[in-house]
Structure formats: C-alpha cells, structure tokens
Design a protein around this motif. Structure first.
Motif, PDB file in Angstrom:
ATOM      1  N   GLN A 275       0.836  -1.209   0.000  1.00  0.00           N
ATOM      2  CA  GLN A 275       0.000   0.000   0.000  1.00  0.00           C
ATOM      3  C   GLN A 275       0.867   1.254   0.000  1.00  0.00           C
ATOM      4  N   LEU A 276       1.924   1.228   0.809  1.00  0.00           N
ATOM      5  CA  LEU A 276       2.841   2.378   0.847  1.00  0.00           C
ATOM      6  C   LEU A 276       3.535   2.563  -0.502  1.00  0.00           C
ATOM      7  N   LEU A 277       3.889   1.462  -1.153  1.00  0.00           N
ATOM      8  CA  LEU A 277       4.510   1.539  -2.472  1.00  0.00           C
ATOM      9  C   LEU A 277       3.535   2.130  -3.480  1.00  0.00           C
ATOM     10  N   ASP A 278       2.282   1.681  -3.466  1.00  0.00           N
ATOM     11  CA  ASP A 278       1.287   2.225  -4.392  1.00  0.00           C
ATOM     12  C   ASP A 278       1.107   3.736  -4.178  1.00  0.00           C
ATOM     13  N   THR A 279       1.045   4.147  -2.922  1.00  0.00           N
ATOM     14  CA  THR A 279       0.910   5.574  -2.598  1.00  0.00           C
ATOM     15  C   THR A 279       2.131   6.353  -3.067  1.00  0.00           C
ATOM     16  N   ALA A 280       3.322   5.801  -2.858  1.00  0.00           N
ATOM     17  CA  ALA A 280       4.558   6.475  -3.266  1.00  0.00           C
ATOM     18  C   ALA A 280       4.636   6.585  -4.785  1.00  0.00           C
ATOM     19  N   ARG A 281       4.224   5.539  -5.489  1.00  0.00           N
ATOM     20  CA  ARG A 281       4.237   5.599  -6.964  1.00  0.00           C
ATOM     21  C   ARG A 281       3.264   6.645  -7.476  1.00  0.00           C
ATOM     22  N   LYS A 282       2.094   6.729  -6.866  1.00  0.00           N
ATOM     23  CA  LYS A 282       1.106   7.730  -7.272  1.00  0.00           C
ATOM     24  C   LYS A 282       1.651   9.137  -7.014  1.00  0.00           C
ATOM     25  N   ALA A 283       2.270   9.336  -5.844  1.00  0.00           N
ATOM     26  CA  ALA A 283       2.848  10.645  -5.513  1.00  0.00           C
ATOM     27  C   ALA A 283       3.955  11.006  -6.502  1.00  0.00           C
ATOM     28  N   LEU A 284       4.756  10.028  -6.898  1.00  0.00           N
ATOM     29  CA  LEU A 284       5.819  10.279  -7.871  1.00  0.00           C
ATOM     30  C   LEU A 284       5.227  10.664  -9.216  1.00  0.00           C
ATOM     31  N   SER A 285       4.235   9.924  -9.652  1.00  0.00           N
ATOM     32  CA  SER A 285       3.605  10.207 -10.944  1.00  0.00           C
ATOM     33  C   SER A 285       3.017  11.617 -10.968  1.00  0.00           C
ATOM     34  N   GLU A 286       2.320  11.968  -9.915  1.00  0.00           N
ATOM     35  CA  GLU A 286       1.726  13.309  -9.835  1.00  0.00           C
ATOM     36  C   GLU A 286       2.799  14.373  -9.667  1.00  0.00           C
ATOM     37  N   GLY A 287       3.818  14.059  -8.871  1.00  0.00           N
ATOM     38  CA  GLY A 287       4.885  15.026  -8.599  1.00  0.00           C
ATOM     39  C   GLY A 287       5.722  15.344  -9.815  1.00  0.00           C
ATOM     40  N   GLU A 288       5.894  14.382 -10.701  1.00  0.00           N
ATOM     41  CA  GLU A 288       6.679  14.621 -11.915  1.00  0.00           C
ATOM     42  C   GLU A 288       5.949  15.549 -12.884  1.00  0.00           C
ATOM     43  N   GLN A 289       4.633  15.577 -12.808  1.00  0.00           N
ATOM     44  CA  GLN A 289       3.837  16.355 -13.764  1.00  0.00           C
ATOM     45  C   GLN A 289       3.675  17.810 -13.362  1.00  0.00           C
ATOM     46  N   VAL A 290       3.894  18.132 -12.102  1.00  0.00           N
ATOM     47  CA  VAL A 290       3.608  19.477 -11.608  1.00  0.00           C
ATOM     48  C   VAL A 290       4.879  20.125 -11.074  1.00  0.00           C
ATOM     49  N   ARG A 291       5.032  21.409 -11.395  1.00  0.00           N
ATOM     50  CA  ARG A 291       6.109  22.213 -10.807  1.00  0.00           C
ATOM     51  C   ARG A 291       5.472  23.329  -9.995  1.00  0.00           C
ATOM     52  N   THR A 292       5.929  23.480  -8.769  1.00  0.00           N
ATOM     53  CA  THR A 292       5.418  24.558  -7.923  1.00  0.00           C
ATOM     54  C   THR A 292       6.017  25.874  -8.375  1.00  0.00           C
ATOM     55  N   GLY A 293       5.529  26.972  -7.804  1.00  0.00           N
ATOM     56  CA  GLY A 293       6.025  28.304  -8.185  1.00  0.00           C
ATOM     57  C   GLY A 293       7.523  28.436  -8.033  1.00  0.00           C
ATOM     58  N   GLU A 294       8.050  27.985  -6.915  1.00  0.00           N
ATOM     59  CA  GLU A 294       9.495  28.059  -6.681  1.00  0.00           C
ATOM     60  C   GLU A 294      10.268  27.241  -7.705  1.00  0.00           C
ATOM     61  N   GLU A 295       9.707  26.094  -8.057  1.00  0.00           N
ATOM     62  CA  GLU A 295      10.400  25.175  -8.960  1.00  0.00           C
ATOM     63  C   GLU A 295      10.426  25.694 -10.395  1.00  0.00           C
ATOM     64  N   ARG A 296       9.497  26.582 -10.750  1.00  0.00           N
ATOM     65  CA  ARG A 296       9.528  27.149 -12.102  1.00  0.00           C
ATOM     66  C   ARG A 296      10.758  28.026 -12.276  1.00  0.00           C
ATOM     67  N   ASN A 297      11.160  28.677 -11.200  1.00  0.00           N
ATOM     68  CA  ASN A 297      12.331  29.558 -11.236  1.00  0.00           C
ATOM     69  C   ASN A 297      13.630  28.819 -10.901  1.00  0.00           C
ATOM     70  N   ASN A 298      13.500  27.689 -10.224  1.00  0.00           N
ATOM     71  CA  ASN A 298      14.684  26.948  -9.797  1.00  0.00           C
ATOM     72  C   ASN A 298      14.466  25.467 -10.123  1.00  0.00           C
ATOM     73  N   TYR A 299      14.929  25.061 -11.286  1.00  0.00           N
ATOM     74  CA  TYR A 299      14.714  23.704 -11.782  1.00  0.00           C
ATOM     75  C   TYR A 299      15.333  22.655 -10.848  1.00  0.00           C
ATOM     76  N   GLN A 300      16.421  23.006 -10.159  1.00  0.00           N
ATOM     77  CA  GLN A 300      17.077  22.061  -9.248  1.00  0.00           C
ATOM     78  C   GLN A 300      16.142  21.662  -8.105  1.00  0.00           C
ATOM     79  N   LYS A 301      15.330  22.602  -7.643  1.00  0.00           N
ATOM     80  CA  LYS A 301      14.376  22.279  -6.578  1.00  0.00           C
ATOM     81  C   LYS A 301      13.395  21.210  -7.054  1.00  0.00           C
ATOM     82  N   TYR A 302      12.947  21.330  -8.291  1.00  0.00           N
ATOM     83  CA  TYR A 302      12.051  20.332  -8.871  1.00  0.00           C
ATOM     84  C   TYR A 302      12.756  18.974  -8.919  1.00  0.00           C
ATOM     85  N   LEU A 303      13.992  18.972  -9.415  1.00  0.00           N
ATOM     86  CA  LEU A 303      14.748  17.721  -9.510  1.00  0.00           C
ATOM     87  C   LEU A 303      14.946  17.085  -8.136  1.00  0.00           C
ATOM     88  N   ASP A 304      15.231  17.900  -7.128  1.00  0.00           N
ATOM     89  CA  ASP A 304      15.432  17.393  -5.775  1.00  0.00           C
ATOM     90  C   ASP A 304      14.148  16.781  -5.219  1.00  0.00           C
TER      91      ASP A 304
END
Length: 161
Positions: A105-134
């Motif tokens: 269950q934790l793996l399924d949740t983590a995979r979903k969070a990764l999938s969603e997280g890869e698609q979205v960049r927060t405001g800070e991450e638009r200006n600082n790509y390294q934050k997104y990568l981290d």
C-alpha cells in the motif's frame, strides 16, 4: 638488500606483539578508554591467549549452516516441540504477510505521488529547476525504499518452511 626480508619479518613480529597489549584508563570523570598504546595511569590488561576458531574450508560442509559438520547442539540447550515451533512459524508468516500488505500500500501511494509530482512544478520550482529535480528525486527514493522492503519481505517469506 639481503637483510630487508629479515627486517620486515622482525617488524611484523614486533607489531604483532604490540597489538596484543591492551591498556585500560579511567579518567577523573569516570570515562573509560581502552588503547593498545600505554597511557600514563592506565592499567595493562591481561587478556590471556587469544582463542582462535576456524571455520570449515570450502568443500568441507562450511557453506551451508544446516550441514551435518557443524557442532552439535548442547544437551542442555532449550528444545521446542514441533507444534509450538509450527505455531511460531505461522505467527511469523502472518506478521510478514501483514507487513507485506502494508508495504505494498505504501509503495502504491509512493508511486502515485511520484507520478503526480513529476507532472507538476510549484512556483518556486519554475524559477529553480534544481528544486524540482530534488523533490522528484526524493519521491523516487521513497518508491525505491518500498520496493526494497518488499523484496526483503518476499525473501523472508520464501525462507519460511
């Protein structure tokens, strides 16, 4: 140059003797320090001769811990009857299987969070790509952690009788 091997041999013998001496020092605050170098006020410990235990060589039954060549169990060693051991094994299997379900269950949740997280960049991450990568790297690490936990649990379950 002929004397070089002799010096190396003597040096090895002297260093071997020095390693055998252990000193115990207790300071004024009660802290204990052990050292192989003499310290003023330290007591030399007499540890007696070192006990050497050799393991069987390859081909002599040493590779398999359940082999007949290991030393026998002492007669006064506590014994567990078969039904008690079976109950313990069943309990262990249940615990491992419950843990496996939780980890899945934790793996399924983590995979979903990764999938969603890869698609979205927060405001800070638009200006600082390294934050997104981290952030995405942390999400990937979570997925990897749960995958490794599942592999370990599968291995434990497969080792049960």
């Amino acid at each position: 140059m002929k004397h070089l091997p002799l010096f190396a041999l003597l040096g090895g013998m002297i260093s071997g003797m020095a390693q055998a001496e252990i000193y115990k020092y207790v300071d004024s605050e009660g802290r204990v320090t052990y050292s192989n170098m003499p310290i003023r006020g330290a007591k030399k410990l007499d540890l007696g001769p070192a006990q050497v235990i050799s393991s069987p060589r390859r081909g002599e039954g040493g590779g398999n811990p359940s082999s007949a060549s290991r030393s026998p169990t002492p007669s006064d060693f506590p014994k567990v009857d078969t039904s008690t051991q079976k109950q313990r094994d069943q309990g262990r299997r249940k615990i491992l299987e419950d843990e496996m379900r939780s980890e899945q269950q934790l793996l399924d949740t983590a995979r979903k969070a990764l999938s969603e997280g890869e698609q979205v960049r927060t405001g800070e991450e638009r200006n600082n790509y390294q934050k997104y990568l981290d952030r995405v790297a942390n999400l990937r690490n979570e997925v990897t952690l749960h995958e490794k936990n599942i592999q370990a649990l599968n291995k434990e379950i497969s080792n049960l009788k």
